[in-house]
Design a protein around this motif. Structure first.
Motif, PDB file in Angstrom:
ATOM      1  N   ARG A   1     -12.818  14.127  33.297  1.00  0.00           N
ATOM      2  CA  ARG A   1     -13.063  14.575  34.650  1.00  0.00           C
ATOM      3  C   ARG A   1     -11.869  14.044  34.867  1.00  0.00           C
ATOM      4  O   ARG A   1     -11.127  13.922  36.047  1.00  0.00           O
TER       5      ARG A   1
ATOM      6  N   GLY B   1     -17.557  19.410  31.251  1.00  0.00           N
ATOM      7  CA  GLY B   1     -15.851  19.169  31.027  1.00  0.00           C
ATOM      8  C   GLY B   1     -15.108  20.327  30.585  1.00  0.00           C
ATOM      9  O   GLY B   1     -13.861  20.030  31.189  1.00  0.00           O
TER      10      GLY B   1
ATOM     11  N   GLY C   1     -18.638  16.445  40.292  1.00  0.00           N
ATOM     12  CA  GLY C   1     -17.802  17.313  39.691  1.00  0.00           C
ATOM     13  C   GLY C   1     -16.610  17.503  39.239  1.00  0.00           C
ATOM     14  O   GLY C   1     -16.000  16.546  38.337  1.00  0.00           O
ATOM     15  N   ILE C   2     -15.659  17.415  40.270  1.00  0.00           N
ATOM     16  CA  ILE C   2     -14.398  17.622  40.396  1.00  0.00           C
ATOM     17  C   ILE C   2     -14.142  15.934  40.760  1.00  0.00           C
ATOM     18  O   ILE C   2     -12.895  15.541  39.593  1.00  0.00           O
ATOM     19  N   GLY C   3     -14.668  14.755  41.306  1.00  0.00           N
ATOM     20  CA  GLY C   3     -14.040  13.248  41.095  1.00  0.00           C
ATOM     21  C   GLY C   3     -13.714  13.037  42.042  1.00  0.00           C
ATOM     22  O   GLY C   3     -12.122  12.265  42.499  1.00  0.00           O
TER      23      GLY C   3
ATOM     24  N   THR D   1      -8.927  22.103  39.606  1.00  0.00           N
ATOM     25  CA  THR D   1      -9.938  22.514  39.390  1.00  0.00           C
ATOM     26  C   THR D   1     -10.083  23.597  40.056  1.00  0.00           C
ATOM     27  O   THR D   1     -11.335  24.503  39.237  1.00  0.00           O
TER      28      THR D   1
ATOM     29  N   ARG E   1      -8.175  22.494  34.238  1.00  0.00           N
ATOM     30  CA  ARG E   1      -7.340  22.156  34.482  1.00  0.00           C
ATOM     31  C   ARG E   1      -6.290  21.349  34.366  1.00  0.00           C
ATOM     32  O   ARG E   1      -4.935  21.886  34.830  1.00  0.00           O
TER      33      ARG E   1
ATOM     34  N   ALA F   1     -11.842  20.518  33.365  1.00  0.00           N
ATOM     35  CA  ALA F   1     -11.382  19.519  33.313  1.00  0.00           C
ATOM     36  C   ALA F   1     -10.226  20.433  32.738  1.00  0.00           C
ATOM     37  O   ALA F   1      -9.030  20.009  32.459  1.00  0.00           O
TER      38      ALA F   1
ATOM     39  N   LEU G   1     -18.761  22.582  35.754  1.00  0.00           N
ATOM     40  CA  LEU G   1     -17.707  20.963  36.045  1.00  0.00           C
ATOM     41  C   LEU G   1     -18.351  19.883  35.252  1.00  0.00           C
ATOM     42  O   LEU G   1     -17.484  19.270  34.214  1.00  0.00           O
TER      43      LEU G   1
ATOM     44  N   ARG H   1      -5.744  17.040  42.126  1.00  0.00           N
ATOM     45  CA  ARG H   1      -7.035  17.587  41.091  1.00  0.00           C
ATOM     46  C   ARG H   1      -7.750  18.027  42.087  1.00  0.00           C
ATOM     47  O   ARG H   1      -8.548  19.145  41.249  1.00  0.00           O
TER      48      ARG H   1
END
Length: 262
Positions: free
Chosen positions: A131, A62, A28-30, A105, A68, A65, A59, A101
């Motif tokens: 993301r 989007g 989900g965060i990458g 996030t 974030r 993100a 997450l 990141r």
């Protein structure tokens, strides 16, 4: 600074149910790394499930993100002093991006969860943001206790500059940078422009304020909160330290390292 650390379950030690949440969180965060506060939640019965049920939809949509990116845009930073790049600057810069990141996030999502628990209402949803591509996996995270005494002292000194109210917390980025001992030793000098005249505190507070502004819209994207586990009140007290001090304090450090290593 105490050498004590938070109880946690690291990725390599996670049983299947926790490992599955870690994998979904990373997706989900990458990033291929789980933030300390999530690893701590996993060590408290029912708390990780309580967090993940709320965070997962934000997450996936989007919305996290977008929050974030809004927090990142709100942080004003000084210019780093001119200096030569460390030999492994590309690897160190890649590690800083993983933390950027993850911290941005997590600050957005965990602030929204905490503020909703305190009674903040949902607002209008944020327009989603991408993301971003999955970032490469970082090298294994060292344990503070396993490091040489000199490096432990350097990490405690870096942590002390944040003035954290919880002496058990050691930011993971500083631990990770122990993989590059020469760079770790130079870090206080490198970060001096950020820390001068209370700059780190101002940047931290700007990150907190930006996360709070984004929270109502992000609350609208959270999943339903499950019944609170018995360990939740103690966890929320510690979460307050993370979303007010630890994570927003490391956000400007990571963004500053991005500039310094570019």
């Amino acid at each position: 600074m105490s050498t004590a650390s938070l109880p946690e379950i690291r990725e390599a030690e996670a049983p299947p149910a926790i490992a599955a949440i870690y994998a979904a969180l990373n997706e989900g965060i990458g990033i291929a790394q789980v933030n300390l506060i999530w690893r701590h939640a996993a060590a408290l019965p029912g708390v990780l499930d309580w967090l993940w049920a709320q965070a997962a939809p934000a997450l996936a949509s989007g919305a996290a993100a977008a929050a974030r990116d809004a927090i990142s845009a709100a942080i004003a930073l000084p210019s780093p002093a001119a200096s030569s790049k460390p030999q492994d600057h590309a690897a160190i810069a890649a590690l800083a991006e993983i933390y950027n990141r993850g911290n941005l996030t997590n600050l957005a999502v965990l602030s929204a969860i905490q503020l909703r628990a305190q009674g903040m209402a949902a607002g209008e949803r944020l327009a989603p943001a991408p993301r971003g591509a999955m970032l490469p996996a970082p090298p294994p995270l060292p344990s503070l206790a396993a490091l040489p005494a000199a490096q432990q002292a350097q990490i405690r000194a870096l942590t002390a500059a944040h003035g954290l109210s919880d002496a058990a917390v050691v930011p993971s980025l500083y631990l990770h940078l122990a993989l590059w001992p020469e760079f770790l030793a130079l870090l206080p000098e490198l970060l001096a422009p950020l820390q001068a005249d209370g700059g780190l505190v101002r940047a931290r507070d700007a990150a907190v304020a930006a996360a709070r502004r984004a929270a109502p819209a992000l609350i609208a994207a959270l999943g339903r909160a499950p019944a609170p586990p018995a360990a939740l009140p103690a966890f929320l007290t510690r979460l307050e330290v993370f979303v007010r001090e630890v994570i927003p304090g490391m956000v400007p450090v990571g963004l500053f390292l991005r500039r310094a290593l570019a």
